[in-house]
Design a protein around this motif. Structure first.
Motif, PDB file in Angstrom:
ATOM      1  N   ARG A  47       0.831  -1.208   0.000  1.00  0.00           N
ATOM      2  CA  ARG A  47       0.000   0.000   0.000  1.00  0.00           C
ATOM      3  C   ARG A  47       0.867   1.260   0.000  1.00  0.00           C
ATOM      4  O   ARG A  47       0.607   2.213  -0.731  1.00  0.00           O
ATOM      5  N   ASP A  48       1.923   1.258   0.810  1.00  0.00           N
ATOM      6  CA  ASP A  48       2.819   2.409   0.843  1.00  0.00           C
ATOM      7  C   ASP A  48       3.524   2.602  -0.499  1.00  0.00           C
ATOM      8  O   ASP A  48       3.701   3.728  -0.973  1.00  0.00           O
ATOM      9  N   TYR A  49       3.921   1.471  -1.096  1.00  0.00           N
ATOM     10  CA  TYR A  49       4.567   1.557  -2.409  1.00  0.00           C
ATOM     11  C   TYR A  49       3.619   2.155  -3.443  1.00  0.00           C
ATOM     12  O   TYR A  49       4.001   3.033  -4.236  1.00  0.00           O
ATOM     13  N   ASP A  80       1.981   6.599  -6.775  1.00  0.00           N
ATOM     14  CA  ASP A  80       0.709   7.102  -7.294  1.00  0.00           C
ATOM     15  C   ASP A  80       0.045   6.084  -8.232  1.00  0.00           C
ATOM     16  O   ASP A  80      -0.438   6.422  -9.319  1.00  0.00           O
ATOM     17  N   HIS A  81       0.046   4.821  -7.813  1.00  0.00           N
ATOM     18  CA  HIS A  81      -0.557   3.752  -8.605  1.00  0.00           C
ATOM     19  C   HIS A  81      -1.993   3.508  -8.157  1.00  0.00           C
ATOM     20  O   HIS A  81      -2.291   3.503  -6.958  1.00  0.00           O
ATOM     21  N   LYS A 111      -1.492  -7.506  -8.715  1.00  0.00           N
ATOM     22  CA  LYS A 111      -0.728  -7.077  -9.886  1.00  0.00           C
ATOM     23  C   LYS A 111       0.275  -5.974  -9.539  1.00  0.00           C
ATOM     24  O   LYS A 111       1.221  -5.737 -10.289  1.00  0.00           O
ATOM     25  N   LEU A 112       0.047  -5.290  -8.421  1.00  0.00           N
ATOM     26  CA  LEU A 112       0.989  -4.263  -8.001  1.00  0.00           C
ATOM     27  C   LEU A 112       2.300  -4.858  -7.502  1.00  0.00           C
ATOM     28  O   LEU A 112       3.349  -4.212  -7.558  1.00  0.00           O
TER      29      LEU A 112
END
Length: 528
Positions: free
Chosen positions: A55-57, A62-63, A90-91
């Motif tokens: 989540r932080d990544y 800004d994904h 997928k992130l």
């Protein structure tokens, strides 16, 4: 999760209750398996931390949460429509989180003997390899939990639901697998407006593959391919054919399916309390291997039931129960598997092979009586059956003729007769067939012998032996020589099918082998 559900409070209330039941069931199951509460809590906390890192990544980069489009099938009348579901997993492939996560947890699970099964290919004394294996399993499970949630926030309910559905239990040695196979071009009239399943007999329930013992949970069944199944096959199964969106079922002629439910037991871990259980990936391979043989046997029986018509099978789809399927959009496809008998190209003909209600009962009776002779893994008619099936797969006419002739040789000439005897023996064998003329049988088999010899010895073409231009019947013209090359191939395949059918009947009735039928029956009634 709310945005995928209708706006009815009762739905949420029911889901909340079911979630509580899942949570309690999993905790009770863990206790029964000997898993400590501490180990499951460590896994849960570590996955929660993993999701936070992702989540932080995503926030820093800004994904947006990726989505997967689900294209729904239509049953020739419904309108096309599509859904989107969030796929946070997928992130993960774009981040570097996976490179260092779950290492400490893997070591703790190894040291406390609370981990996963060890694949046979890994050395149980190689700590480095085992640690990497644990990290991979934990990483894959974390992605499943993220997809169950559909967000980048940890949900304890979805964690337990994912664990209950897909997480391989350490001591699990018995797994259940459901496999469905589309039947292109096959249309049973009694299934037209019927959602029931119609069973076929279990011909062999003592199936083994390596260290696995496999049995049927239920009888193989034939039923309609439902919309949510077809949607899952299109979206996640990938039929492998380029067709217009929403038209896959129409273009592929996928109306009915064969359904197999198999129980796979790992005998080594089942009988050895000190041996850890096996993963679903291993038992899934065993289930698909055995299912392929069963499907081939049933397909061959359908082809022999009506040898004049064409029917094929689609890929094998391994379905898995998933928490996400409560949305009712589509089934969860675990994998797609092709066989050498799988339909490889779309069938654009609008004509189906239709079986009436009476023919359906006749097919059930025929399969019960003779299906055991059509096992492609056994002996007896196997060589001829393989050649018959190859005629459906190959595109070259010369190859098809050679396959047909070899199929006839492995039956009519199995006692060592000359190829010149095929026409006489085939005519004798099929002389009482109600829909085949004796002269037609003899002429066709004689023509096949000439064509085969020309192909093998002179590299000839099939058309060289067929009168295709003369529109009028010449004197003494034989009817078999007044057709196209394609029709000759179809007639040859049909004759081979009828020959195999007759051998199966005589072998079942007389209890004799192919060679005994030839020696005791055919050689005495022909000009041998």
């Amino acid at each position: 999760m709310r945005r995928y559900l209708p706006e009815y409070p009762s739905v949420y209330y029911i889901l909340a209750l079911s979630s509580m039941v899942v949570l309690f069931d999993v905790e009770e199951e863990l206790t029964n398996m000997g898993e400590s509460v501490e180990s499951i809590n460590r896994i849960k906390n570590e996955i929660s931390s993993f999701i936070k890192e992702v989540r932080d990544y995503a926030h820093n980069q800004d994904h947006e949460i990726p989505q997967t489009a689900i294209f729904t099938s239509n049953n020739f009348r419904d309108r096309e429509c599509e859904y989107f579901i969030n796929k946070p997993s997928k992130l993960v492939r774009d981040s570097s989180v996976r490179k260092w996560f779950f290492g400490d947890l893997a070591e703790w699970l190894i040291n406390h003997n609370a981990g996963f099964e060890i694949p046979p290919a890994l050395d149980p004394d190689n700590t480095s390899q085992i640690k990497k294996h644990y990290q991979k399993r934990l990483f894959e499970f974390a992605k499943v939990v993220m997809n169950y949630t559909g967000t980048l926030h940890f949900s304890e309910t979805d964690f337990y639901a994912a664990y209950n559905d897909l997480f391989t239990k350490r001591y699990s040695s018995v797994h259940h697998h459901r496999i469905i196979v589309p039947l292109p071009g096959l249309w049973f009239e009694r299934l037209r407006n019927d959602s029931k399943q119609y069973p076929l007999s279990i011909l062999n329930d003592n199936l083994n593959w390596g260290s696995y013992k496999i049995s049927h949970l239920t009888n193989p069944t034939i039923s309609k391919l439902t919309n949510n199944e077809m949607t899952g096959l299109q979206t996640y199964g990938t039929p492998g054919m380029v067709v217009k969106k929403g038209q896959t079922q129409k273009r592929l002629k996928w109306t009915n399916k064969l359904d197999l439910n198999l129980r796979v037991k790992d005998r080594q871990s089942f009988y050895d309390a000190d041996r850890t259980g096996i993963g679903r990936g291993w038992t899934g391979t065993a289930a698909r291997t055995v299912a392929t043989d069963i499907v081939k046997q049933i397909l061959t029986s359908i082809r022999l039931f009506l040898p004049e018509r064409d029917v094929s099978i689609g890929p094998l789809y391994n379905l898995e129960r998933s928490w996400m399927t409560h949305r009712g959009i589509c089934v969860n496809v675990y994998g797609t598997y092709y066989t050498n008998l799988t339909q490889q190209e779309p069938m654009f003909s609008r004509n189906h092979l239709r079986l009436s209600k009476e023919q359906f009962y006749d097919f059930q009776e025929y399969y019960d009586s003779y299906g055991s002779h059509f096992d492609l893994t056994g002996e007896g008619l196997t060589l001829a059956l393989n050649r018959l099936n190859q005629m459906y797969q190959k595109s070259n006419y010369q190859d098809k003729i050679v396959d047909c002739f070899i199929g006839l040789e492995t039956t009519l000439l199995k006692d060592g007769g000359a190829s010149s005897k095929i026409a006489d023996r085939g005519t004798t064998l099929l002389r009482h067939h109600p829909s085949l003329d004796v002269r037609y049988i003899h002429d066709l088999l004689s023509l096949l012998t000439r064509i085969r010899n020309g192909i093998v010895h002179n590299n000839a073409q099939v058309g060289d032996y067929i009168d295709l231009e003369n529109e009028t019947d010449p004197p003494n013209a034989r009817p078999v020589e007044k057709v196209s090359v394609k029709n000759i191939i179809n007639q040859a395949r049909s004759i081979l099918g009828h020959v195999i059918r007759e051998y199966a009947y005589l072998m079942e009735k007389e209890g004799k082998s192919i060679q005994e039928v030839n020696v005791d029956f055919l050689s005495k009634q022909t000009r041998d």
